[in-house]
Design an enzyme around this catalytic site. Structure first.
Site, PDB file in Angstrom:
ATOM      1  N   HIS A 158     -13.810 -22.248   6.260  1.00 45.48           N
ATOM      2  CA  HIS A 158     -12.155 -22.590   6.705  1.00 45.48           C
ATOM      3  C   HIS A 158     -11.717 -23.657   6.100  1.00 45.48           C
ATOM      4  O   HIS A 158     -12.195 -24.383   5.208  1.00 45.48           O
ATOM      5  CB  HIS A 158     -12.376 -22.534   8.226  1.00 45.48           C
ATOM      6  N   SER A 211      -2.646 -19.765  -0.398  1.00 42.56           N
ATOM      7  CA  SER A 211      -1.441 -19.947  -1.396  1.00 42.56           C
ATOM      8  C   SER A 211      -1.727 -19.128  -2.589  1.00 42.56           C
ATOM      9  O   SER A 211      -2.626 -18.513  -2.989  1.00 42.56           O
ATOM     10  CB  SER A 211      -1.117 -21.507  -1.894  1.00 42.56           C
ATOM     11  N   GLU A 232      -4.372 -12.136   0.326  1.00 41.99           N
ATOM     12  CA  GLU A 232      -3.069 -12.356   1.386  1.00 41.99           C
ATOM     13  C   GLU A 232      -2.695 -13.634   0.957  1.00 41.99           C
ATOM     14  O   GLU A 232      -3.087 -14.825   1.406  1.00 41.99           O
ATOM     15  CB  GLU A 232      -3.387 -12.332   2.700  1.00 41.99           C
ATOM     16  N   LEU A 233      -1.572 -13.743   0.166  1.00 49.76           N
ATOM     17  CA  LEU A 233      -1.036 -14.878  -0.310  1.00 49.76           C
ATOM     18  C   LEU A 233       0.507 -15.158   0.165  1.00 49.76           C
ATOM     19  O   LEU A 233       0.535 -14.904   1.323  1.00 49.76           O
ATOM     20  CB  LEU A 233      -0.887 -15.038  -1.910  1.00 49.76           C
ATOM     21  N   CYS A 266       2.794 -16.789   6.476  1.00 50.33           N
ATOM     22  CA  CYS A 266       3.333 -15.789   5.421  1.00 50.33           C
ATOM     23  C   CYS A 266       4.197 -14.971   5.516  1.00 50.33           C
ATOM     24  O   CYS A 266       4.971 -14.560   4.690  1.00 50.33           O
ATOM     25  CB  CYS A 266       2.118 -15.296   4.613  1.00 50.33           C
TER      26      CYS A 266
END
Length: 460
Positions: A158, A211, A232-233, A266
């Site tokens: 994490h 990121s 997943e950015l 995001c």
């Protein structure tokens, strides 16, 4: 070893708790345990695996207040939003508990004349998850639930800001009956991920939410070691308002959506593209809304504007806004940090943002609204697609055919029509372009870290 993992209250800047970073020996032991547990967990009947997920869902519901309080201190999430996140996690675990058996059913193949063939979905092994701070429980749930249902085991790294919630999640899995070693929380460094975990043959893939920079680095290491990735950015999602019967109401809906999690999502709609005939009224309404929003204690039930995740995040956000204004954009609201030691920032409204400006292409990860004027559907579509990102989008119109026509031309992994963007356990989540690869949630989530084994049986 200096610890990377500490809880720092973003409302005050006070360090509350520290956790030791894992040693290399700790990481190797975790890999051993995860791989060893996979043998039994992968062979456990689906009904038994999903029973564990059902109990996980129940525990999240039972402990909602406690879990929300933990992430309030870790990353500043307001109490009502924290409890909402916990409730969503409960639904995610229950969704995969209810549907895993159907998702894993053998898929017959058409074509064979001399036999029968089918696809059988099987787990692949121990998978690494690298998760961010902005939704500490939810990001883990959407990765962990489908993979545990499938029969994979998990190592979870994490964000260093979330060590307390990271450990609590492992504790919940164990309380729910998950075997020791099927889900292991590791306080690993980035170097340990690159140098130890990804090269190790006991690791079979990595899922990262974060990121662009982190995604590119992890994908490069994974590719070097022939490991699959799900990424997943970032996102700079467009929110297109083609027409409306109530401009003020439309502005209120957008602003509330954008301010969720203090803009730190995001898939938050960061660019509002408004048709020319309602642009001025919309801009006025959104500016008024931004100026009226002031900080509140994240612990309060009516908290509306919480701090950003850290003082560093607040400083970067203000820097992005200031640079965009210095390049010619119009600042209509906000643009400053509030006094004090916390990470509170004023909600920002920007207009006249053009190509070449920092705010045009960069993701503003905070409470910022950028409003663009469009004179035609074609211009709105061009603006929407003129971004390196392609996560989500929303299109609004009183004419549903018009909305669908425009939505069909948007380059994004997710498009919402006449409703704000949002996460639902049954809707696949993911993007295209620099927003990443792969999907989480919904039925597609169990098609990622899986061996789609073809079986052919010849007729006697």
């Amino acid at each position: 070893m200096t610890t990377l993992y500490r809880v720092t209250d973003p409302a005050t800047g006070e360090v509350k708790e520290e956790f030791p970073t894992a040693t290399d020996a700790d990481i190797l032991t975790a890999l051993d345990r995860s791989a060893a547990t996979f043998t039994d967990w992968s062979r456990t009947p689906v009904a038994e695996r999903t029973a564990v997920l059902t109990r996980v869902a129940q525990i999240y519901s039972e402990r909602a207040e406690e879990l929300a309080a933990v992430i309030r201190t870790e990353m500043g999430k307001a109490a009502p939003e924290g409890k909402g996140e916990v409730a969503l996690c409960s639904r995610i675990y229950q969704y995969f508990a209810d549907n895993a058996e159907a998702f894993l059913a053998d898929e017959p193949l058409r074509g064979p004349k001399d036999g029968t063939a089918w696809i059988r979905r099987k787990p692949v092994g121990s998978i690494l998850g690298i998760m961010p701070w902005n939704f500490p429980y939810y990001q883990v749930a959407r990765f962990a639930a489908p993979n545990l249902a499938l029969g994979n085991t998990i190592l979870l790294k994490h964000a260093p800001q979330c060590p307390r919630s990271a450990q609590i999640m492992e504790d919940i899995f164990l309380e729910a009956g998950l075997p020791e070693g099927a889900y292991i929380n590791i306080y690993a460094s980035n170097e340990q991920v690159a140098d130890i975990i990804l090269p190790d043959p006991r690791n079979h893939g990595v899922s990262l939410t974060g990121s662009e920079r982190a995604g590119a680095a992890v994908a490069a290491e994974a590719g070097k070691n022939l490991k699959k990735v799900v990424l997943e950015l970032g996102g700079s999602d467009p929110y297109i308002l083609l027409d409306t019967e109530d401009v003020a109401k439309s502005a209120k809906t957008f602003f509330a959506t954008r301010m969720g999690n203090t803009g730190q999502a995001c898939n938050s709609p960061k660019r509002m593209i408004v048709m020319d005939d309602v642009y001025d009224d919309f801009l006025s309404s959104i500016t008024e809304a931004a100026k009226s929003l002031t900080p509140a204690d994240p612990r309060a039930e009516d908290s509306k504007l919480s701090p950003l995740s850290s003082t560093a995040a607040a400083e970067r956000f203000i820097e992005q806004v200031n640079d965009t204004v210095s390049e010619g954009a119009t600042l209509l609201a906000g643009g400053k940090r509030y006094d004090g030691d916390g990470a509170f920032v004023e909600p920002v409204v920007l207009a006249d943002v053009e190509k070449g400006m920092r705010g045009y292409y960069e993701e503003l990860f905070g409470p910022a609204v950028i409003v663009y004027r469009a004179s035609s559907e074609e211009e709105a579509i061009e603006l929407a697609n003129d971004t390196p990102f392609g996560l989500g989008a929303a299109v609004f119109s009183t004419d549903s055919e018009r909305a669908e026509r425009v939505a069909d031309q948007i380059e994004a992994g997710m498009v919402f029509i006449n409703t704000p963007e949002g996460s639902r356990e049954y809707l696949p989540f993911g993007g295209v372009k620099r927003s990443g690869v792969g999907r989480e949630l919904g039925p597609l989530a169990m098609d990622e870290f899986v061996n789609k084994q073809m079986v052919f049986k010849k007729n006697a």
